[in-house]
Design an enzyme around this catalytic site. Structure first.
Site, PDB file in Angstrom:
ATOM      1  CE  LYS A 110      56.115  31.096 114.454  1.00  0.00           C
ATOM      2  NZ  LYS A 110      56.263  32.355 115.195  1.00  0.00           N
ATOM      3  CE  LYS A 189      66.223  26.507 119.600  1.00  0.00           C
ATOM      4  NZ  LYS A 189      66.347  27.349 120.632  1.00  0.00           N
ATOM      5  CE  LYS A 192      53.787  22.503 120.120  1.00  0.00           C
ATOM      6  NZ  LYS A 192      53.389  23.528 119.189  1.00  0.00           N
TER       7      LYS A 192
END
Ligand code: TRP
Length: 321
Positions: A110, A189, A192
């Site tokens: 992240k 893949k 979102k």
């Protein structure tokens, strides 16, 4: 056996969420004591729009109920309806080595993606451990990407049990190793964060448009094609049994089959597959009082398990002066 897992409400749920997580969870309710919840506290680590969080949470609730999660059988709740989990998080923080969190891949990923490295993101795995340990889960079905988080949970549980005596069930991770990666519209893949998703409950026109936009190669209609290299084939396979899948693979190899035809078939199957769920969802969405009643029941069922765990933990650490 108590089986527990949660899902983030940080976007409209898509068919990879359904086949990789939601469908599996809904099946577990038959033979297990299932705990299933929407993790809106976790979503706070990345969602800063209150209305989006409210909508995402409600939509995830509606999706699960529509898709067959039975709130009588399972314990189905919204994480934030039980703030007890935050108290346990604080207590567990004191049994969580910083080094353990510094090694977390999802934290590092992240940060690499540009999220600011705030403490919520850093201690995400501790909140997740509290989610699991508060309810004394025996098993936690999760995707491969959550494997390390489960190891952290187990580590924390073992450390706490060693310090204060048996308190928490040390949960098993049920990692679904053999489900194939479900590709999105662009072949990566489905996720979102890649913007390549097919939503479960998209309106008909939008859904058709998405399906028709799935990326394929430019092999002409007449030419033989390799089903294993085709995103449309991977997606339509989700709606086929073994023999149908093999028959379609044969037609790919024989040539004369255009991708457009397979896309149309995929759209038709998607639309039919989710039709009864779509109808149920519309009925639920029109009855907010009923949804509120169901979630209140879930909160109470969850609290019946959380409260004794937390009471015990408070005593163990000496908060009961
Ligand atoms: N971190 C999980 C995910 O992103 C969601 C989650 C939060 C979870 N708490 C949990 C999963 C507890 C299993 C158990 O997929």
């Amino acid at each position: 056996m108590r089986v527990l897992s949660g899902i983030q409400p940080s976007g409209t749920l898509h068919i990879a969420n359904y086949f990789a997580m939601m469908k599996r969870m809904i099946e577990f309710q038959r033979d297990h004591d299932l705990f299933c919840f929407i993790v809106n506290y976790h979503a706070l680590t990345t969602v800063y729009d209150a209305q989006a969080l409210r909508e995402g949470t409600l939509n995830a609730v509606l999706d699960f109920l529509a898709l067959g999660l039975d709130p009588q059988k399972a314990t189905f709740y919204v994480q934030g309806d039980l703030p007890e989990v935050c108290e346990l998080t604080w207590i567990l923080n004191n049994h969580t080595p910083v080094g353990l969190l510094e090694r977390a891949h999802s934290y590092k990923d992240k940060i690499a993606k540009g999220f600011s490295p705030h403490n919520g993101l850093f201690s995400y795995p501790v909140l997740m451990a509290a989610d699991i340990l508060l309810y004394q889960a025996d098993a936690v079905p999760v995707g491969k990407d959550q494997k390390q988080h489960l190891e952290i949970t187990r580590d924390i549980a073992i450390k706490f049990n060693n310090a204060y005596g048996e308190t928490f069930v040390v949960p098993e991770a049920w990692i679904d190793e053999d489900t194939a990666v479900i590709p999105g519209l662009d072949g990566q893949k489905m996720s979102k964060s890649y913007g390549n998703t097919i939503e479960i409950f998209a309106p008909e026109k939008a859904l058709k448009k998405k399906v028709m936009s799935i990326v394929t190669d430019s092999t002409p209609v007449e030419a033989p094609k390799d089903p294993d290299k085709c995103n449309v084939f991977a997606l339509i396979s989700l709606f086929m049994d073994q023999s149908e899948r093999e028959a379609l693979a044969e037609r790919y190899r024989a040539g004369g089959l255009g991708y457009g035809e397979v896309k149309k078939d995929l759209f038709a199957r998607l639309w039919e597959y989710f039709r009864p769920y779509r109808e149920k969802r519309a009925r639920l969405a029109a009855d907010p009082a009923e949804v509120a009643r169901i979630m209140k029941m879930g909160q109470e069922k969850a609290r019946n398990v959380a409260a004794p765990t937390l009471k015990n933990v408070r005593e163990k650490v000496g908060l009961n002066y």
